[in-house]
Structures are given as C-alpha cells and as structure tokens.
Design a protein around this motif. Structure first.
Motif, short mmCIF file in Angstrom:
data_model
loop_
_atom_site.label_atom_id
_atom_site.label_comp_id
_atom_site.label_asym_id
_atom_site.label_seq_id
_atom_site.Cartn_x
_atom_site.Cartn_y
_atom_site.Cartn_z
N SER A 1 58.71 38.21 43.25
CA SER A 1 58.16 37.18 44.13
C SER A 1 58.34 35.83 43.47
N PRO A 2 58.58 34.74 44.27
CA PRO A 2 59.00 34.76 45.66
C PRO A 2 60.47 35.15 45.81
N TYR B 1 48.23 42.36 41.51
CA TYR B 1 49.38 41.65 42.06
C TYR B 1 49.55 40.36 41.27
N ALA B 2 50.81 40.03 40.94
CA ALA B 2 51.06 38.82 40.16
C ALA B 2 52.32 38.14 40.63
N SER B 3 52.23 36.85 40.90
CA SER B 3 53.38 36.01 41.20
C SER B 3 53.06 34.61 40.71
N PRO B 4 54.04 33.71 40.68
CA PRO B 4 53.74 32.35 40.21
C PRO B 4 52.69 31.62 41.03
N SER B 5 52.45 32.07 42.28
CA SER B 5 51.51 31.35 43.13
C SER B 5 50.24 32.11 43.45
N GLU B 6 50.17 33.39 43.06
CA GLU B 6 49.00 34.18 43.40
C GLU B 6 48.84 35.33 42.41
N MET B 7 47.61 35.59 42.02
CA MET B 7 47.34 36.70 41.13
C MET B 7 45.95 37.22 41.41
N PHE B 8 45.83 38.54 41.59
CA PHE B 8 44.51 39.14 41.77
C PHE B 8 44.51 40.57 41.25
N LEU B 9 43.32 41.01 40.86
CA LEU B 9 43.10 42.37 40.38
C LEU B 9 42.27 43.11 41.40
N VAL B 10 42.53 44.41 41.56
CA VAL B 10 41.80 45.23 42.52
C VAL B 10 40.99 46.28 41.77
#
Length: 558
Positions: free
Chosen positions: A247-248, A341-350
């Motif tokens: 991504s992207p 999920y990890a990208s230069p514009s978004e990152m979150f842990l579930v």
C-alpha cells in the motif's frame, strides 16, 4: 613583593575561575546536606570531585558560576540557595520538598525559571516580595500548599510568560502581568549555557551560516522522507509467511496481517466500516499511542481496533519484526493481538474485544456499586500474573512501562486482561504522554524512572502497586481530594501517611473495611505499599507478588 605576589595569585585564580569554583562548590555541598536524597542521586556531589559543574543536576555558565539547578530529593530547601547569585533556573518539580521556601530565593535577580510544582511547600504569598525577579519568565508553583493573596510587587515580573498556581489555596486576584507582555520575547540570542552572545543582532556572515545550515537540514529531511517512502513501496508482499498487500495503491479489500483467525476475513475495508470510519461514537478509549474503537465485523463477531497515530508509526525501525513477536504472545490475562494493518497513511492493531470495559471505569463506578473483596483480589491476581509472564516467561522479556487502570480491560465475568504491552518498546521515541517525558503516565511512574530514566521490571512493579492502591481505595493516583488534605499529593504518600498515623481503615473504599476480613485488607494494603517503595531494591518481583496474592487467597477459604 609578597603582597604583590599574593595579588597576582588571586587575580590568576579569579580569571581561571578557581576562586568561584571553591565558593560555589562549598555552597553546593552545604545545599546537599539539607536535601533528603533516598536514591543517592547526588552521589557525584563530593568535595573530592574536581569540577562541580559536572555534578548531577548542575549547570554552570562560562565563568564557572552555577546557573541552573535541577535537583531531586526531599526535605527543606536551605537558605544557602540564595548565595547562587547567577542562578537562572531552579527546577525541583514533583519531589518531597516541604516547608516554606527560603526568602533568599526571591532576591535572586538573575532567576528566569522557578519550577517547584508538585511538592509540599507551604507559605503565604502575600509575604513574598517579587520586585527583584524582573527577569523571571516561568513561575510554576502548582500543586503545593501555598496560601494567601499574591503580593502587589508581582506586577514587577514584566517578562513572565508562564504562570501556574493551580492546586494551591491562593485567594484574591492575580496582578495583571501576563496581558501586558510584548508580542516578542525580550531575550538576546543565547548559547547553550544561557550566556548572551550577541545583544545587537547577527552579522551578515552569521546569517549566511544559519541559512546554509538550514538548507542542508532541509535537504536531509527530503532525502529521508523519499527513502522511507520508496522503502515502503518496495516492501515485500510477505511477512513471516503471512500475506500482505502493498500500500498504496489501496483498493479497500487488502487482508490484514493475521495472527489469529476470528471466523471471518478481516480486510482494511470491513474494519474501517465496522468502526464507522473511526467515529467518536465507537471510541472506547484513548491513550498515548492512539484511540481504541469497538468494531462489529459481522453479527456476533466484535473486535477492538487500536488506531495508532500515524506520525508515531512512520519510520519506526523493524516494526514488522517487532509486531510479529507480540503476535506470538499468548496468556489468559493478556489481550490477544489478532492482527494489524500498516501503510504510510494508516496503521491499526486488532485485538479481541472485552465487553466489561476498563478497570478505570470499574473503579469509578465502584463508588456507586459495591464490588466484593474476592473480585478485587482476583483482578489484582490476574494482572500480577500477566506482568510476571511478561517479565519472566517472554523471550525477549517485555517491560510494559505504562501499567494503569485504563490499560486493564475486563470481560463480562470481570476477568482482567492487560493491554498495550510491548507498545512502549515498539514505538520508543514516539510516545506522546504529556506529563512525563518518559513512557508512562505521571502518578504511576516510578521515581527512578521519572528522575533518571532507569528502566527495569521494578518500574512496572511500582505502577502495579499504585493500581492496587487505587483498586482498594477507589481513589485515583492523583485524586483531587489530595490537594485539600495534609496527607500528600499522590495516592502512595496519602496511603503511607494514613498507615503511619494508625488510620488504615480510611484507606479503603466505603464499606470495605466493615465487610472485612481485616487481615486480608491489611495484607493487600501492605503489598501495595511494598510495591511502591521508593528504592527499587525494596520492591518485590511480580512473581513474588503472585505468590503473596495466592497466599492471601487461602485466607478466603478459612
């Protein structure tokens, strides 16, 4: 001839700073004798040390005179502090300084910063003459025990830019100082020791140097940004055998990196939709690393999504390797990392979702709903077991560094699980906690960590002890009621004082002492105080805490 030689010797010593050295060194040693220093932080302050300017917490100007004092400890400040005539910064926040401040402080004409927040200082401000502090820029006396009206001479502090008097018993109006400040600070350019280097402005040559240096820094920043952007684009589509879609660009259907299946596919798109695009109505908690949201992926399948602050995530080295380590950790009293999920514009842990809320909410609600002592004990044992596992059974071992009630989550049966473990190390250097400058939250941070950034498992033990005191008392670590009492500023000092005065029943939440049994309650209080002993060597390990709690558990069966 002899007098002339003596004069030359004295002149030479004055020029080389030796006379000043002897003078200030003696005053520092005198000041040390009046300070209670349980952690031996001032061990470098000794007469045999050649240079007092290298002592802990001491900064000197170019003439060898003490210009800054940033010292830990307790007790009372000696009036010898008034002899440091070139002192610009006096910083002793959140220590055990008690009694009245020496009057000599208010006569130090060079003072620019006075930061003595969070101590036990008393005194009447109507008796303080501020007229000598014309250079004062920061006055932070918050959360002490000061009283009275502010002396009219306060209006002389024309350079004041920061004023904090909160948490005291001060009455009357504050003289109109801050609104009359000029729009630009009245300070000459200063070097690293705080000495004026150019009172008439910079020369053209100096301006050229500054512009060239700024241009070089700008070019380096651009190169770094391009490097990390290109590295993210070239990143492998697989991490440790788990599929990752680069991504992207992003279609919205990328699969997350999954450590544990939940029965339905987890994609970027369905997680975002389930959180309502991270709307506030689904937010169930916020902290230093980001906010956490409830996300119902499909009927009957709900997860918790921690959205990390993007600025904290970009450029974090070895993020994927570190997060994979956390994904392998399994313990019944640790929240389960399902994926990320990890990208230069978004990152979150579930994570797995726990419907019982946080321990912080439970403590707050306990004031209206009585929770049995067995439940209190079980929660304490659950978290002790989780920390013991992180400290002793993980490889590499994990220090949490931010143990507090809001990071402890509960299921529907009030089983407690510790969250946010491993994130302090994973995102080290990017924490946004506003009160300490180190990972952690003020009120829960161990003294040696706050003062010297010495990280160890005993810092987690201290935070756990604060949490245990909160659990049995229904008070917060920095409860507002402490500011009105004479029992100290933190829950640790408050509980220790009540115990010393033989008023232990006042520590416990309403109805808890009467319900008993008293021996169990006293054991829990002793354990909380033992965990929060100032010296790390005096605290137990978390494994020892678990054994003690299991021993206490046997008293319930008798």
């Amino acid at each position: 001839m002899g007098l002339f030689a003596l004069f030359c010797l004295l002149l030479f010593c004055s020029v080389s700073g030796k006379v000043v050295d002897f003078l200030d060194k003696g005053q520092l040693l005198e000041l040390k004798n009046a300070i209670f220093d349980p952690h031996n932080m001032l061990s470098s302050w000794k007469s045999t040390a050649p240079d007092h300017c290298s002592w802990f917490g001491v900064t000197c100007n170019s003439h060898g005179r003490v210009s800054e004092l940033r010292i830990p400890g307790g007790g009372k400040l000696s009036n010898v502090i008034g002899k440091f005539l070139e002192l610009k910064v006096l910083s002793i926040p959140f220590n055990r300084i008690a009694g009245e401040l020496p009057n000599e402080i208010w006569g130090l004409k060079s003072l620019e910063v006075i930061d003595i927040e969070g101590n036990l200082i008393t005194g009447d401000l109507s008796m303080v003459d501020f007229s000598n502090l014309k250079k004062l820029q920061v006055l932070n006396l918050g959360f002490n025990r000061l009283s009275g009206n502010i002396h009219k001479s306060f209006e002389e502090c024309k350079n004041l830019t920061v004023l904090n008097l909160a948490g005291n018993r001060i009455q009357g109006p504050i003289p109109d100082v801050l609104p009359v400040l000029p729009p630009q600070p009245r300070r000459a350019l200063q070097d690293s020791r705080g000495n004026d280097v150019n009172k008439k402005g910079l020369s053209p040559f100096e301006w050229v140097l500054i512009l060239v240096a700024s241009l070089i820094v700008l070019i380096l920043l651009v190169v770094i940004i391009v490097y990390f952007y290109m590295r993210n684009r070239r990143r492998s589509s697989r991490v440790d055998g788990i599929n990752i879609i680069p991504s992207p660009p992003r279609s919205g259907n990328e699969r997350l990196v999954i450590f544990r299946e939940v029965g339905v596919p987890l994609t970027f798109n369905n997680v975002i939709e389930a959180t309502g695009n991270f709307t506030s109505r689904n937010c169930i908690g916020s902290g230093g690393f980001g906010s956490t949201y409830r996300a119902e992926i499909s009927p009957g399948i709900t997860v918790a999504v921690k959205r990390l602050t993007v600025e904290m995530c970009q450029g974090v080295p070895q993020f994927n390797a570190e997060i994979r380590t956390l994904g392998r950790i399994r313990h019944s009293n640790l929240v389960t990392l399902i994926g990320y999920y990890a990208s230069p514009s978004e990152m979150f842990l579930v994570y797995n979702y726990l419907p019982g809320g946080s321990l912080e909410e439970l403590i707050r609600d306990k004031r209206n709903h009585v929770i049995g002592l067995k439940t209190v004990h079980k929660i304490a044992l659950d978290i002790a077991g989780a920390l013991a596992f992180l400290h002793d059974d993980c490889n590499p071992r994990i220090l949490h560094r931010d143990v507090k009630p809001s990071n402890i989550l509960l299921d529907k049966d009030l089983k407690a699980c510790l969250s946010d473990f491993g994130l302090s190390r994973l995102l080290e250097g990017f924490e946004t906690h506003v009160t300490t400058g180190v990972a952690g939250t003020f009120g829960y941070v161990a003294p040696e960590y706050a003062l010297a950034c010495r990280v160890s498992d005993k810092a987690d033990v201290y935070s756990y002890g604060v949490m245990l005191l909160e659990l049995i008392s229904d008070k917060r670590a920095l409860d507002p009621s402490f500011a009105k009492e004479d029992n100290g500023y933190t829950i640790v000092f408050w509980a220790r004082t009540l115990r010393r005065e033989g008023r232990v029943e006042e520590v416990f939440a309403a109805g808890m002492w009467e319900a008993g049994p008293e021996n169990v309650l006293l054991d829990l209080l002793k354990l909380g105080l033992m965990c929060t002993t100032e010296l790390p060597s005096g605290r137990p390990t978390m494994r020892q805490v678990v054994r003690k709690l299991r021993h206490i558990q046997r008293d319930f069966d008798r």
